[in-house]
Motif scaffolding. Structure first.
Motif, short mmCIF file in Angstrom:
data_model
loop_
_atom_site.label_atom_id
_atom_site.label_comp_id
_atom_site.label_asym_id
_atom_site.label_seq_id
_atom_site.Cartn_x
_atom_site.Cartn_y
_atom_site.Cartn_z
N LEU A 58 2.39 24.18 -49.20
CA LEU A 58 2.59 24.35 -50.65
C LEU A 58 1.42 23.73 -51.38
CD1 LEU A 58 6.35 23.47 -50.48
CD2 LEU A 58 5.34 25.71 -50.86
N CYS A 59 0.72 24.58 -52.14
CA CYS A 59 -0.53 24.15 -52.78
C CYS A 59 -0.43 24.16 -54.30
CB CYS A 59 -1.68 25.04 -52.32
SG CYS A 59 -1.96 24.92 -50.55
N GLY A 60 0.78 24.06 -54.83
CA GLY A 60 0.96 24.01 -56.28
C GLY A 60 0.63 22.63 -56.83
N GLY A 61 0.70 22.49 -58.13
CA GLY A 61 0.41 21.21 -58.78
C GLY A 61 1.58 20.24 -58.65
N SER A 62 1.25 18.94 -58.65
CA SER A 62 2.29 17.92 -58.46
C SER A 62 3.18 17.76 -59.69
CB SER A 62 1.65 16.57 -58.17
OG SER A 62 1.07 16.59 -56.90
N ALA A 63 2.62 18.02 -60.89
CA ALA A 63 3.37 17.72 -62.11
C ALA A 63 4.65 18.55 -62.21
CB ALA A 63 2.49 17.94 -63.32
N THR A 64 4.52 19.86 -62.08
CA THR A 64 5.73 20.68 -62.27
C THR A 64 6.03 21.64 -61.12
OG1 THR A 64 4.39 22.23 -63.54
CG2 THR A 64 5.65 20.62 -64.80
N ASP A 65 5.00 22.05 -60.34
CA ASP A 65 5.23 23.05 -59.28
C ASP A 65 5.98 22.46 -58.08
OD1 ASP A 65 3.80 24.84 -60.81
OD2 ASP A 65 1.94 24.65 -59.67
N LEU A 66 5.42 21.40 -57.49
CA LEU A 66 5.94 20.92 -56.21
C LEU A 66 7.36 20.37 -56.28
CD1 LEU A 66 2.66 19.33 -54.72
CD2 LEU A 66 3.66 21.58 -54.24
N PRO A 67 7.75 19.65 -57.38
CA PRO A 67 9.12 19.15 -57.41
C PRO A 67 10.14 20.28 -57.26
CG PRO A 67 7.84 18.13 -59.15
CD PRO A 67 6.97 19.20 -58.54
N GLU A 68 9.75 21.47 -57.71
CA GLU A 68 10.67 22.60 -57.62
C GLU A 68 10.42 23.39 -56.31
OE1 GLU A 68 10.94 26.94 -58.87
OE2 GLU A 68 9.77 25.81 -60.34
N GLN A 69 9.14 23.61 -56.00
CA GLN A 69 8.81 24.51 -54.88
C GLN A 69 9.11 23.91 -53.50
OE1 GLN A 69 4.64 25.32 -55.73
NE2 GLN A 69 5.12 27.19 -56.86
N THR A 70 8.78 22.64 -53.28
CA THR A 70 8.92 22.11 -51.92
C THR A 70 10.38 22.14 -51.45
OG1 THR A 70 7.00 20.73 -52.42
CG2 THR A 70 8.11 20.30 -50.34
N PRO A 71 11.36 21.62 -52.25
CA PRO A 71 12.75 21.73 -51.78
C PRO A 71 13.19 23.19 -51.64
CG PRO A 71 12.60 20.32 -53.74
CD PRO A 71 11.25 20.90 -53.52
N LYS A 72 12.74 24.03 -52.56
CA LYS A 72 13.17 25.44 -52.51
C LYS A 72 12.73 26.11 -51.20
CE LYS A 72 12.66 29.86 -54.83
NZ LYS A 72 12.18 30.58 -55.99
N TYR A 73 11.46 25.95 -50.84
CA TYR A 73 10.96 26.67 -49.66
C TYR A 73 11.33 25.97 -48.35
CZ TYR A 73 9.02 29.89 -52.91
OH TYR A 73 8.93 30.83 -53.92
N ALA A 74 11.75 24.70 -48.44
CA ALA A 74 12.24 24.02 -47.22
C ALA A 74 13.57 24.63 -46.75
CB ALA A 74 12.40 22.53 -47.50
N GLN A 75 14.19 25.45 -47.58
CA GLN A 75 15.38 26.19 -47.15
C GLN A 75 15.05 27.17 -46.04
OE1 GLN A 75 18.04 28.12 -50.22
NE2 GLN A 75 16.20 27.69 -51.44
N TRP A 76 13.80 27.69 -46.09
CA TRP A 76 13.45 28.80 -45.19
C TRP A 76 12.31 28.49 -44.22
CZ3 TRP A 76 13.04 30.71 -50.68
CH2 TRP A 76 14.29 31.10 -51.15
N PHE A 77 11.54 27.43 -44.52
CA PHE A 77 10.31 27.17 -43.75
C PHE A 77 10.17 25.67 -43.43
CE2 PHE A 77 9.35 30.73 -46.63
CZ PHE A 77 8.79 31.67 -45.76
N ASN A 78 9.37 25.39 -42.37
CA ASN A 78 8.78 24.06 -42.27
C ASN A 78 7.73 24.00 -43.37
OD1 ASN A 78 10.16 23.29 -39.83
ND2 ASN A 78 8.77 24.69 -38.74
N VAL A 79 7.66 22.89 -44.11
CA VAL A 79 6.73 22.85 -45.25
C VAL A 79 5.87 21.58 -45.20
CG1 VAL A 79 8.11 24.27 -46.83
CG2 VAL A 79 8.50 21.80 -46.74
N VAL A 80 4.68 21.69 -45.80
CA VAL A 80 3.82 20.52 -46.01
C VAL A 80 3.33 20.59 -47.45
CG1 VAL A 80 1.70 19.32 -45.32
CG2 VAL A 80 3.03 20.54 -43.59
N ASP A 81 3.39 19.45 -48.18
CA ASP A 81 2.78 19.46 -49.52
C ASP A 81 1.91 18.22 -49.72
OD1 ASP A 81 4.16 17.24 -50.64
OD2 ASP A 81 5.64 18.45 -51.67
N SER A 82 1.22 18.18 -50.88
CA SER A 82 0.31 17.06 -51.15
C SER A 82 0.74 16.34 -52.43
CB SER A 82 -1.11 17.60 -51.32
OG SER A 82 -1.14 18.38 -52.51
N PHE A 83 2.06 16.24 -52.63
CA PHE A 83 2.62 15.65 -53.86
C PHE A 83 1.99 14.28 -54.12
CE2 PHE A 83 6.03 13.34 -56.14
CZ PHE A 83 6.18 14.19 -57.21
N ASP A 84 1.35 14.12 -55.31
CA ASP A 84 0.60 12.88 -55.51
C ASP A 84 1.04 12.07 -56.73
OD1 ASP A 84 -0.54 14.28 -57.58
OD2 ASP A 84 -2.60 14.04 -56.91
#
Ligand code: NDP
Length: 328
Positions: free
Chosen positions: A68-94
């Motif tokens: 997941l390569c979205g921004g930490s401010a608003t993208d990752l808080p929503e995207q990482t849990p969402k896509y962890a439903q279907w995939f192994n995920v890695v993000d760079s939440f900072d």
């Protein structure tokens, strides 16, 4: 068989991950997902395709790890849990202060779905966190120091650009050499914000703008500049483009400590990074952790992890026997 990688979000980090996959022969890029019109997003890998994010769920069996390569401010808080439903995920939440909350959300989703999610991978948080942990565990009687730079701070550059009369701008964070030396000498100094870093700004002003006012607004801006010694240079648009279009960064994690019955011996541990490209380096760290996520998932592990939870051998493309032969 290679580890099949998907990239979600194609900005600086997304492009960096694509390059990192190229440099890791056991990884293969399968798909890039974007919220934009896929026909407008051009990637470099001939063998992969660009899809709209809404297509991702359908490809859950074709991808081993989604990065997941979205921004930490608003993208990752929503995207990482969402896509962890279907995939192994890695993000760079900072966003350091919000890591516990993000961990809990990803842990819930990944535990329920049986996937591995590794969050906050990169250099800070990431490699710097790991080095702080190692140094703390070893030199329990000591003091930690982190210096950043020389590098571009995106947040501070954005803050400059919001000032009236500013057309464009770039801000560098620079460690104070004397402070670094004192720490390296084991002097354990108490350092104020101003003593650790300076800030240097390169600003393109609009024609006729009041330069003195702009400079003053920058230097006195609360939270961003007022606690630092800041230098402001006014330059042309061409100069900004020619000399300041890169995204370099880096820094130092140092711990100094004492051992011996009477604290008679000093030790200094230092880890330093000097990066031409912050996103490309961050992406290279992510690629190694994507390999780890896949292996941990193959072993039946699930839930959210951080760099603290991943044993080093999982990161390497070499197997245990090779590692013991060459790196021990
Ligand atoms: P970008 O702003 O380049 O990209 C973020 C998202 O914006 C992309 O995923 C993309 O999503 C969208 N986007 C990118 N380009 C465009 C465009 N031209 N038009 C419209 N949308 C676009 O951010 P970075 O890749 O530089 O950084 C991502 C995050 O990485 C940062 O927020 C930071 O938190 C983190 N980071 C962490 C580090 C660490 O050490 N842990 C170090 C460096 C960064 P889409 O394709 O869906 O439109």
């Amino acid at each position: 068989m290679s580890i099949r990688i998907g990239i979600l979000g194609y900005g600086n980090l997304g492009r960096g991950v694509e390059c990192a996959v190229k440099h890791n022969p056991d990884l293969e890029l399968v798909a890039v997902f974007t919220r934009r019109d896929p026909s407008t997003v051009k990637i470099l890998t001939d063998t992969a395709s660009v899809y709209h994010v809404d297509e991702a769920e359908k490809m859950k069996d074709k991808i081993d790890v989604l990065i997941l390569c979205g921004g930490s401010a608003t993208d990752l808080p929503e995207q990482t849990p969402k896509y962890a439903q279907w995939f192994n995920v890695v993000d760079s939440f900072d966003t350091h202060a919000r890591v516990p909350e993000h961990f809990a959300n990803v842990d819930k989703a990944a535990s329920e779905s049986g996937h591995v999610g590794i969050i906050s991978v990169g250099w800070d948080p990431g490699m710097f966190s790991l080095n702080r942990l190692y140094a703390n565990a070893i030199l329990t009687n000591g003091k930690d120091y982190t210096f950043w730079g020389k590098g571009v701070s995106q947040g501070h550059s954005d803050a400059i650009r919001r000032i009236d009369g500013v057309k464009d701008g770039k801000q560098y964070t620079i460690p104070v050499e004397a402070a670094l030396e004192a720490v390296r000498n084991g002097e354990n100094p108490e350092l104020t914000t101003r003593q650790k870093h300076t800030r240097e700004c390169f600003v393109v002003a609009e024609e006729g703008a009041d330069l003195a006012r702009i400079e003053n607004e920058i230097k006195t801006m609360p939270n961003y500049f007022d606690e630092y010694d800041t230098t402001v240079h006014f330059i042309t648009e061409e100069e900004l483009k020619r000399d300041h279009s890169g995204i370099p960064h880096g820094g130092f994690v140092i711990r100094s400590g004492k051992t011996g019955w009477n604290d008679e011996n000093s030790h200094v541990i230092e880890y330093s990074l000097k990066l031409d490209s912050n996103p490309e380096f961050t992406s290279s760290v992510i690629a190694a952790y994507a390999r780890a996520a896949y292996r941990m998932s193959q072993e039946g592990q699930k839930g959210c992890k951080t760099v603290f939870d991943v044993a080093p051998a999982y990161l390497s493309a070499q197997d245990g026997a090779e590692l013991r032969k060459h790196l021990l």
